[in-house]
Design an enzyme around this catalytic site. Structure first.
Site, PDB file in Angstrom:
ATOM      1  N   PHE A 190       6.508  -2.130  -1.465  1.00  0.00           N
ATOM      2  CA  PHE A 190       6.214  -2.154  -2.905  1.00  0.00           C
ATOM      3  C   PHE A 190       7.437  -1.895  -3.784  1.00  0.00           C
ATOM      4  O   PHE A 190       7.430  -2.217  -4.966  1.00  0.00           O
ATOM      5  CB  PHE A 190       5.114  -1.124  -3.243  1.00  0.00           C
ATOM      6  CG  PHE A 190       5.622   0.302  -3.362  1.00  0.00           C
ATOM      7  CD1 PHE A 190       6.258   0.733  -4.521  1.00  0.00           C
ATOM      8  CD2 PHE A 190       5.482   1.200  -2.313  1.00  0.00           C
ATOM      9  CE1 PHE A 190       6.739   2.035  -4.632  1.00  0.00           C
ATOM     10  CE2 PHE A 190       5.967   2.501  -2.417  1.00  0.00           C
ATOM     11  CZ  PHE A 190       6.603   2.914  -3.576  1.00  0.00           C
ATOM     12  N   LYS A 240       4.376 -12.491   2.623  1.00  0.00           N
ATOM     13  CA  LYS A 240       3.277 -11.589   2.229  1.00  0.00           C
ATOM     14  C   LYS A 240       3.859 -10.425   1.436  1.00  0.00           C
ATOM     15  O   LYS A 240       4.462  -9.516   1.989  1.00  0.00           O
ATOM     16  CB  LYS A 240       2.524 -11.042   3.452  1.00  0.00           C
ATOM     17  CG  LYS A 240       1.237 -10.365   2.995  1.00  0.00           C
ATOM     18  CD  LYS A 240       0.757  -9.235   3.866  1.00  0.00           C
ATOM     19  CE  LYS A 240       1.389  -7.912   3.632  1.00  0.00           C
ATOM     20  NZ  LYS A 240       1.082  -7.253   2.333  1.00  0.00           N
ATOM     21  N   GLU A 285       0.620  -5.504  -1.345  1.00  0.00           N
ATOM     22  CA  GLU A 285      -0.612  -5.618  -2.138  1.00  0.00           C
ATOM     23  C   GLU A 285      -0.549  -4.767  -3.402  1.00  0.00           C
ATOM     24  O   GLU A 285      -1.324  -4.960  -4.326  1.00  0.00           O
ATOM     25  CB  GLU A 285      -1.835  -5.234  -1.286  1.00  0.00           C
ATOM     26  CG  GLU A 285      -1.875  -3.791  -0.790  1.00  0.00           C
ATOM     27  CD  GLU A 285      -1.039  -3.536   0.470  1.00  0.00           C
ATOM     28  OE1 GLU A 285      -0.155  -4.343   0.783  1.00  0.00           O
ATOM     29  OE2 GLU A 285      -1.279  -2.507   1.127  1.00  0.00           O
ATOM     30  N   SER A 298       7.677   1.380   5.566  1.00  0.00           N
ATOM     31  CA  SER A 298       7.819   2.724   6.127  1.00  0.00           C
ATOM     32  C   SER A 298       8.132   2.637   7.627  1.00  0.00           C
ATOM     33  O   SER A 298       7.809   1.643   8.288  1.00  0.00           O
ATOM     34  CB  SER A 298       6.518   3.493   5.916  1.00  0.00           C
ATOM     35  OG  SER A 298       5.461   2.775   6.507  1.00  0.00           O
ATOM     36  N   CYS A 312      14.870   3.052  -0.623  1.00  0.00           N
ATOM     37  CA  CYS A 312      15.191   3.447   0.750  1.00  0.00           C
ATOM     38  C   CYS A 312      16.621   3.941   0.834  1.00  0.00           C
ATOM     39  O   CYS A 312      17.022   4.515   1.823  1.00  0.00           O
ATOM     40  CB  CYS A 312      14.961   2.282   1.689  1.00  0.00           C
ATOM     41  SG  CYS A 312      16.096   0.950   1.380  1.00  0.00           S
ATOM     42  N   GLU A 336      10.767  12.106   4.477  1.00  0.00           N
ATOM     43  CA  GLU A 336      11.062  11.185   3.374  1.00  0.00           C
ATOM     44  C   GLU A 336      10.120  11.508   2.215  1.00  0.00           C
ATOM     45  O   GLU A 336       8.894  11.449   2.377  1.00  0.00           O
ATOM     46  CB  GLU A 336      10.861   9.723   3.819  1.00  0.00           C
ATOM     47  CG  GLU A 336      11.176   8.742   2.703  1.00  0.00           C
ATOM     48  CD  GLU A 336      11.083   7.272   3.105  1.00  0.00           C
ATOM     49  OE1 GLU A 336      10.190   6.910   3.891  1.00  0.00           O
ATOM     50  OE2 GLU A 336      11.903   6.481   2.604  1.00  0.00           O
TER      51      GLU A 336
HETATM   52  P1  NAD Z   1       4.422   0.396   3.851  1.00  0.00           P
HETATM   53  O1  NAD Z   1       4.936   0.538   5.226  1.00  0.00           O
HETATM   54  O2  NAD Z   1       3.220   1.188   3.461  1.00  0.00           O
HETATM   55  O3  NAD Z   1       4.043  -1.136   3.542  1.00  0.00           O
HETATM   56  C1  NAD Z   1       4.939  -2.198   3.794  1.00  0.00           C
HETATM   57  C2  NAD Z   1       4.158  -3.454   4.118  1.00  0.00           C
HETATM   58  O4  NAD Z   1       3.396  -3.239   5.297  1.00  0.00           O
HETATM   59  C3  NAD Z   1       3.175  -3.873   3.032  1.00  0.00           C
HETATM   60  O5  NAD Z   1       3.261  -5.262   2.867  1.00  0.00           O
HETATM   61  C4  NAD Z   1       1.819  -3.455   3.578  1.00  0.00           C
HETATM   62  O6  NAD Z   1       0.784  -4.334   3.201  1.00  0.00           O
HETATM   63  C5  NAD Z   1       2.006  -3.490   5.084  1.00  0.00           C
HETATM   64  N1  NAD Z   1       1.253  -2.428   5.778  1.00  0.00           N
HETATM   65  C6  NAD Z   1       0.971  -1.182   5.314  1.00  0.00           C
HETATM   66  N2  NAD Z   1       0.313  -0.479   6.258  1.00  0.00           N
HETATM   67  C7  NAD Z   1       0.191  -1.286   7.338  1.00  0.00           C
HETATM   68  C8  NAD Z   1      -0.381  -1.117   8.626  1.00  0.00           C
HETATM   69  N3  NAD Z   1      -0.958   0.012   8.977  1.00  0.00           N
HETATM   70  N4  NAD Z   1      -0.323  -2.153   9.473  1.00  0.00           N
HETATM   71  C9  NAD Z   1       0.273  -3.314   9.150  1.00  0.00           C
HETATM   72  N5  NAD Z   1       0.834  -3.527   7.926  1.00  0.00           N
HETATM   73  C10 NAD Z   1       0.794  -2.527   7.034  1.00  0.00           C
HETATM   74  O7  NAD Z   1       5.657   0.698   2.877  1.00  0.00           O
HETATM   75  P2  NAD Z   1       5.655   0.857   1.290  1.00  0.00           P
HETATM   76  O8  NAD Z   1       4.973   2.124   0.931  1.00  0.00           O
HETATM   77  O9  NAD Z   1       5.209  -0.408   0.651  1.00  0.00           O
HETATM   78  O10 NAD Z   1       7.223   0.988   1.024  1.00  0.00           O
HETATM   79  C11 NAD Z   1       7.917   2.210   1.046  1.00  0.00           C
HETATM   80  C12 NAD Z   1       8.637   2.413   2.358  1.00  0.00           C
HETATM   81  O11 NAD Z   1       9.495   1.315   2.624  1.00  0.00           O
HETATM   82  C13 NAD Z   1       9.532   3.643   2.359  1.00  0.00           C
HETATM   83  O12 NAD Z   1       9.400   4.313   3.572  1.00  0.00           O
HETATM   84  C14 NAD Z   1      10.929   3.061   2.207  1.00  0.00           C
HETATM   85  O13 NAD Z   1      11.965   3.868   2.717  1.00  0.00           O
HETATM   86  C15 NAD Z   1      10.798   1.793   2.974  1.00  0.00           C
HETATM   87  N6  NAD Z   1      11.802   0.819   2.590  1.00  0.00           N
HETATM   88  C16 NAD Z   1      12.797   0.564   3.465  1.00  0.00           C
HETATM   89  C17 NAD Z   1      13.805  -0.313   3.117  1.00  0.00           C
HETATM   90  C18 NAD Z   1      14.944  -0.577   4.055  1.00  0.00           C
HETATM   91  O14 NAD Z   1      15.733  -1.441   3.759  1.00  0.00           O
HETATM   92  N7  NAD Z   1      15.059   0.105   5.176  1.00  0.00           N
HETATM   93  C19 NAD Z   1      13.777  -0.954   1.867  1.00  0.00           C
HETATM   94  C20 NAD Z   1      12.721  -0.684   1.012  1.00  0.00           C
HETATM   95  C21 NAD Z   1      11.729   0.202   1.386  1.00  0.00           C
END
Ligand code: NAD
Length: 491
Positions: free
Chosen positions: A151, A175, A178, A228, A283, A384
C-alpha cells in the site's frame, strides 16, 4: 459506490466476485471506492493470466526497439498527468502531495531506464571459442509475469517491475494493494493510450485469494512481490512450490548511526525526514537511531527540535509535512508499540499520540514520536513499527554501533552520518544490509541500480530495477555453433 473493474485483454470487466471491501481516505475516512475481494477473484485471475498468455508469443516476437516505443509515450503521459496522479496517491494513501510527486518521479525514472532495454538486453558473444566454434547468449522473455504490490507506494512500486518486464517481451498482470487500488487504475487507463497490443498489460484487484490464484496459476512464470516479510516469505515459498521465478521484497527495521563528527544540522534534518517522511510508512524509513558518544545529548536535542517542528495534517494542504497512517488498525498498532517501548523502559521524549487535526478529527493521525534510551534487549528495537516513531539508542563506540547494525534480522538499509572517510569506508564494507547510505537518510537506489534488500528484507536472487530487472525478466539461452572453414563450398 463504484466497484472497481479489472482490466483484461484491453477491456474493463466486472469481477466475478460479488463481495468487496472499501477504499478509504485515511485523512477523512471518506469512502473512495470498493474493491472486489473474495474467492471468486480467482476467476478474474484466470481470465487475466489467459489473456496475458495469449498475447505473449506475438509480443515476444516484436522487436525490442518497437517494444519500448509505448514506454516513451507512457513517460510523457505520466508527466502530463503528474498532479492528478499525485493527488490520487494522497487521497488513498494519506502521504503529502510533495511526497506523492516525488514517488511519481521515481516511477517515471524506471520507465526511462526501461527504455534502455534494447541496449541492456544485448548479450555476450565469443568467436572461435574452439576451432570453428562460436558461443553466445540469447536473452528471451519468460511469458506471463505478475506484480503484487503493497500500500505504501501506490504509484512507484509497480514501476520497479512493469516497464522492464514488458520491454523484455513479457506480458504482465498487476495486482495493486486493495488499500490503494485507485492510482494504478488511473495509470492503466493512461496506458490504454500508449499503443500496447491487447493482453500485454492486465490489472486484477483483490487480496489474499487473488494472490493465491496468481501463485498457483500454471501459466504464470514469474512473480515480483513487495510487502511485509511474513507475506514475502509465504509468496516466495508458494511461488517456488509452483515452479515460478520469484523476487519477494519484505519489511525492514532500518538502523542509522550518527558519529560525533557528523554535521549536526544536516544530520538532524535528514534523519527526521527519513523517520517521518510518508508518516514512517517507508521500507527505507530510519527507525533505530544509534547515537555514538553523544556528549551532552547534542544530537538528541537537534533531532528533538527537528521532529517537534514538523507539521502534521491533510496531505493536500501545502504547509503539511506529514499525513496520516493508512488505517485505524495501523494507528492502533503503532500506539500499542509506543506503549510497549515505554513499558520496556524507554523514555517517551515526544509523544505523538492523541493527535487531533482541525477539520480532520476522524483521520488516522499520529504526530512525530521519539522514544529515547530504547533498551537493546526489548521487543520494540526489533519490531518494524511502520509509523512516525524514532527510537534513540546510545552506544559508546563505532564498533559497538556496527555490531548493533549487524544483529538486525532485516537488511533493507543501514546509514552512517559522519565526516570521516575512514569510518564511512569501514561501515559500507561491514554493515549487514543491502542498501547503504553515507550521510543519506533514505538510501533508495535510483532506477539504474538494484533495490538490494538483504536477509529478511528480501527473498530471491535478482532484485527490482536496472540490470537486475533485465536479468529477472529474461531467461538465458546459450548457443554453441560449429561452422568449420572446411565446410564452405566454393561459389
Ligand atoms: P502486505 O504484506 O500486507 O501486503 C502486500 C500485498 O500482499 C498486498 O497486495 C496484499 O493484498 C497481499 N497480501 C496481504 N496479505 C496476504 C496474505 N496473507 N497472503 C497473500 N497475499 C497477501 O504489506 P503492506 O502492509 O501492503 O505493505 C507494508 C509492508 O511492505 C511493510 O512491511 C514494508 O516494509 C514493506 N515494503 C517493503 C518494500 C521493500 O522494498 N522491501 C517496499 C515497500 C514496502
Amino acid at each position: 459506490m463504484e466497484i472497481l473493474k479489472n482490466y483484461v485483454n484491453a477491456g474493463w470487466v466486472q469481477s466475478a466476485e460479488s463481495e468487496s471491501i472499501t477504499v478509504i481516505n485515511p485523512a477523512t475516512q471518506e469512502r473512495l471506492a470498493a474493491v472486489p475481494y473474495g474467492p471468486a477473484t480467482g476467476i478474474d485471475v484466470d481470465q487475466a493470466v489467459k489473456a496475458a498468455a495469449s498475447a505473449a508469443a506475438s509480443w515476444a516476437e516484436t522487436p525490442v526497439m518497437q517494444r519500448v516505443q509505448p514506454l516513451f509515450r507512457l513517460k510523457t503521459l505520466l508527466e502530463n498527468h503528474l498532479h492528478e496522479l499525485a493527488e490520487t496517491i494522497t487521497q488513498e494513501s494519506g502521504k503529502t502531495k510533495a511526497e506523492a510527486l516525488g514517488e511519481m518521479q521515481r516511477a517515471i525514472e524506471n520507465v526511462e531506464t526501461a527504455c534502455a532495454t534494447p541496449l541492456l538486453m544485448q548479450s555476450e558473444f565469443s568467436e572461435n571459442i574452439a576451432r570453428g566454434v562460436d558461443e553466445f547468449v540469447i536473452r528471451q522473455p519468460l511469458g506471463v509475469c505478475v506484480c503484487i504490490a503493497p500500500f505504501n507506494f501506490p504509484g512507484m512500486i509497480p514501476f520497479w517491475f512493469l516497464p522492464y518486464a514488458i520491454a523484455c517481451g513479457n506480458t504482465f498482470v498487476l495486482k495493486p494493494s486493495e488499500k490503494v487500488p485507485l492510482t494504478m487504475q488511473k495509470v492503466v487507463q493512461l496506458m490504454e493510450q500508449i499503443g500496447l497490443p491487447k493482453g500485454v498489460v492486465n490489472l486484477v484487484h483483490g487480496g489474499k485469494e487473488t494472490v493465491d490464484a496468481l501463485l498457483e496459476h500454471p501459466l504464470v512464470k514469474a512473480v515480483s512481490f513487495v510487502g511485509s516479510t511474513q507475506v514475502a516469505r509465504y509468496v516466495y515459498a508458494k511461488g517456488a512450490q509452483h515452479g515460478k521465478r520469484v523476487q519477494a521484497q519484505g519489511g525492514a527495521k532500518n538502523p542509522v548511526v550518527v558519529l560525533p563528527d557528523a554535521d549536526l544540522d544536516t544530520t538532524a534534518r535528514i534523519i527526521t525526514d527519513s523517520v517521518y517522511g510518508c508518516a514512517g510508512q517507508r521500507c527505507l524509513a530510519a527507525s533505530n537511531i544509534v547515537l555514538v558518544d553523544d556528549q551532552q545529548g547534542r544530537v538528541k536535542e537537534a533531532l528533538y527540535e527537528a521532529a517537534k517542528s514538523r507539521v502534521t495534517g491533510y496531505g493536500l494542504d501545502e504547509q503539511v509535512d506529514m499525513g496520516p497512517v493508512i488505517s485505524t488498525e495501523s494507528k492502533a498498532r503503532i500506539e500499542n508499540l509506543i506503549a510497549l517501548g515505554k513499558q520496556e523502559g524507554a523514555a517517551l521524549l515526544l509523544d505523538g499520540r492523541q493527535a487531533s487535526i482541525d477539520g480532520f478529527e476522524q483521520g488516522n493521525f499520529l504526530k512525530p514520536t521519539i522514544l529515547a534510551d530504547v533498551p537493546l534487549d526489548g521487543k520494540l528495537i526489533k519490531t518494524e513499527i511502520f509509523g512516525p516513531v524514532m527510537s534513540l539508542i546510545n552506544l559508546p563506540t563505532v564498533d559497538e554501533a556496527i555490531a548493533f547494525v549487524n544483529k538486525n534480522q532485516y537488511g533493507n538499509m543501514a546509514c552512517l552520518f559522519t565526516s570521516s572517510g575512514a569510518h564511512a569506508r569501514k561501515f559500507r564494507s561491514e554493515a549487514n544490509a543491502g542498501n547503504i547510505g553515507i550521510n543519506i537518510g533514505v538510501a533508495a537506489p535510483m532506477a539504474q541500480f538494484p533495490f538490494s534488500g538483504w536477509n529478511d528484507s528480501f527473498f530471491g536472487d535478482l532484485h527490482g530495477q536496472g540490470r537486475h530487472a533485465i536479468e529477472f525478466f529474461t531467461q538465458t539461452k546459450v548457443v554453441i555453433e560449429r561452422w568449420p572453414k572446411e565446410w564452405s563450398r566454393k561459389f
